[in-house]
Design a protein around this motif. Sequence first.
Motif, PDB file in Angstrom:
ATOM      1  N   SER A 104       0.809  -1.226   0.000  1.00  0.00           N
ATOM      2  CA  SER A 104       0.000   0.000   0.000  1.00  0.00           C
ATOM      3  C   SER A 104       0.837   1.269   0.000  1.00  0.00           C
ATOM      4  CB  SER A 104      -0.938   0.015   1.204  1.00  0.00           C
ATOM      5  OG  SER A 104      -1.835  -1.053   1.143  1.00  0.00           O
ATOM      6  N   SER A 105       1.749   1.378   0.941  1.00  0.00           N
ATOM      7  CA  SER A 105       2.551   2.588   1.065  1.00  0.00           C
ATOM      8  C   SER A 105       3.480   2.771  -0.141  1.00  0.00           C
ATOM      9  CB  SER A 105       3.361   2.527   2.361  1.00  0.00           C
ATOM     10  OG  SER A 105       4.016   3.741   2.581  1.00  0.00           O
ATOM     11  N   ALA A 106       4.163   1.715  -0.531  1.00  0.00           N
ATOM     12  CA  ALA A 106       5.097   1.800  -1.658  1.00  0.00           C
ATOM     13  C   ALA A 106       4.378   2.188  -2.947  1.00  0.00           C
ATOM     14  CB  ALA A 106       5.828   0.474  -1.828  1.00  0.00           C
ATOM     15  N   LEU A 107       3.202   1.602  -3.197  1.00  0.00           N
ATOM     16  CA  LEU A 107       2.462   1.938  -4.416  1.00  0.00           C
ATOM     17  C   LEU A 107       1.947   3.373  -4.367  1.00  0.00           C
ATOM     18  CD1 LEU A 107       1.237   1.227  -7.136  1.00  0.00           C
ATOM     19  CD2 LEU A 107      -0.768   0.384  -5.920  1.00  0.00           C
ATOM     20  N   THR A 108       1.459   3.795  -3.220  1.00  0.00           N
ATOM     21  CA  THR A 108       0.954   5.166  -3.089  1.00  0.00           C
ATOM     22  C   THR A 108       2.043   6.173  -3.452  1.00  0.00           C
ATOM     23  OG1 THR A 108      -0.588   4.499  -1.368  1.00  0.00           O
ATOM     24  CG2 THR A 108      -0.065   6.835  -1.493  1.00  0.00           C
ATOM     25  N   PHE A 109       3.239   5.988  -2.910  1.00  0.00           N
ATOM     26  CA  PHE A 109       4.305   6.947  -3.199  1.00  0.00           C
ATOM     27  C   PHE A 109       4.875   6.800  -4.597  1.00  0.00           C
ATOM     28  CE2 PHE A 109       4.011   7.419   1.366  1.00  0.00           C
ATOM     29  CZ  PHE A 109       3.799   8.781   1.380  1.00  0.00           C
ATOM     30  N   LYS A 110       4.809   5.606  -5.158  1.00  0.00           N
ATOM     31  CA  LYS A 110       5.237   5.447  -6.556  1.00  0.00           C
ATOM     32  C   LYS A 110       4.282   6.234  -7.456  1.00  0.00           C
ATOM     33  CE  LYS A 110       6.629   2.190 -10.057  1.00  0.00           C
ATOM     34  NZ  LYS A 110       7.110   0.865 -10.362  1.00  0.00           N
ATOM     35  N   LYS A 142      -9.923 -11.588   4.239  1.00  0.00           N
ATOM     36  CA  LYS A 142      -9.716 -11.829   5.669  1.00  0.00           C
ATOM     37  C   LYS A 142      -9.770 -10.544   6.480  1.00  0.00           C
ATOM     38  CE  LYS A 142      -7.079 -15.952   4.759  1.00  0.00           C
ATOM     39  NZ  LYS A 142      -5.784 -16.541   4.592  1.00  0.00           N
ATOM     40  N   VAL A 143      -9.457  -9.406   5.855  1.00  0.00           N
ATOM     41  CA  VAL A 143      -9.499  -8.143   6.596  1.00  0.00           C
ATOM     42  C   VAL A 143     -10.949  -7.739   6.804  1.00  0.00           C
ATOM     43  CG1 VAL A 143      -7.235  -7.331   5.842  1.00  0.00           C
ATOM     44  CG2 VAL A 143      -9.247  -6.733   4.513  1.00  0.00           C
ATOM     45  N   GLU A 144     -11.220  -7.100   7.929  1.00  0.00           N
ATOM     46  CA  GLU A 144     -12.584  -6.752   8.299  1.00  0.00           C
ATOM     47  C   GLU A 144     -13.177  -5.670   7.402  1.00  0.00           C
ATOM     48  OE1 GLU A 144     -16.158  -6.848   9.654  1.00  0.00           O
ATOM     49  OE2 GLU A 144     -14.656  -8.303  10.242  1.00  0.00           O
ATOM     50  N   SER A 145     -12.381  -4.628   7.098  1.00  0.00           N
ATOM     51  CA  SER A 145     -12.985  -3.557   6.325  1.00  0.00           C
ATOM     52  C   SER A 145     -12.006  -2.956   5.330  1.00  0.00           C
ATOM     53  CB  SER A 145     -13.516  -2.472   7.262  1.00  0.00           C
ATOM     54  OG  SER A 145     -12.471  -1.953   8.038  1.00  0.00           O
ATOM     55  N   LEU A 146     -12.563  -2.498   4.252  1.00  0.00           N
ATOM     56  CA  LEU A 146     -11.798  -1.876   3.178  1.00  0.00           C
ATOM     57  C   LEU A 146     -12.374  -0.497   2.919  1.00  0.00           C
ATOM     58  CD1 LEU A 146     -11.805  -4.979   0.834  1.00  0.00           C
ATOM     59  CD2 LEU A 146      -9.881  -4.165   2.157  1.00  0.00           C
ATOM     60  N   SER A 147     -11.572   0.365   2.344  1.00  0.00           N
ATOM     61  CA  SER A 147     -12.035   1.704   2.007  1.00  0.00           C
ATOM     62  C   SER A 147     -11.542   2.094   0.628  1.00  0.00           C
ATOM     63  CB  SER A 147     -11.517   2.734   3.009  1.00  0.00           C
ATOM     64  OG  SER A 147     -12.242   2.655   4.196  1.00  0.00           O
ATOM     65  N   MET A 177      -8.406   1.012  -3.620  1.00  0.00           N
ATOM     66  CA  MET A 177      -9.004   0.311  -2.491  1.00  0.00           C
ATOM     67  C   MET A 177      -7.877  -0.169  -1.584  1.00  0.00           C
ATOM     68  SD  MET A 177     -11.810  -2.751  -2.182  1.00  0.00           S
ATOM     69  CE  MET A 177     -11.919  -2.833  -3.911  1.00  0.00           C
ATOM     70  N   PHE A 178      -7.958   0.247  -0.322  1.00  0.00           N
ATOM     71  CA  PHE A 178      -6.958  -0.101   0.673  1.00  0.00           C
ATOM     72  C   PHE A 178      -7.646  -0.714   1.886  1.00  0.00           C
ATOM     73  CE2 PHE A 178      -4.676   3.737  -1.081  1.00  0.00           C
ATOM     74  CZ  PHE A 178      -3.569   3.058  -1.573  1.00  0.00           C
TER      75      PHE A 178
END
Length: 188
Positions: free
Chosen positions: A59-65, A125-130, A78-79
């Motif tokens: 997530s972080s690496a793609l956002t800054f790329k 598996k994660v409870e929520s996405l945004s 979607m994260f």
Amino acid sequence: MAAKKVIAFEVDPRMVAELTKRFQNSPLQQKLEIVKGNCLDHDFPYFDKCVANVPYAISSALTFKLLRKPDFKCAVLMFQREFALRVCAQPNTEGYCRLSVNSQLLARCSHLMKISKNSFNPPPKVESLSLIHISEPTRLLSISYAVFCLKKKNKKPRRRDEGEWRKQNKERKDNDVQEIQILTNNTR
């Protein structure tokens, strides 16, 4: 309005095979380019819009790329919810952090909606996405990433050296603030 071209990065060979099969002998086949592998390992070609369901691990690496490539108009990403809320967090809130500052320095970031895990089959598996929207990336890239992204915290020394450490740390912070002000004024 249809896209002129879609470039899909996919690491799962089964999904690559499925996409290739679905679009084979279709008029849309000419518009689809599938890049096998992790998007972080490839240079991005020119694009104006980005849509992605981002794995938490990148997530972080793609956002800054993405934010280092200020040619695009917007991205809808979607994260995992906690990450998305930190990207969009406002000052003086619990989630506000270095990620918030860096993201919002380089683009306009807004939270669009929470997505239930039941919207997927099979559910993740994660409870929520945004879903977040990133737009209007700025060209303030002359600001040194050493100041914002790569700077490591100074470890606090043992007690006997604390006075000197505090003095040096204050000077370093003052210099960083001055550098940011100078660079920001030069890009306006």
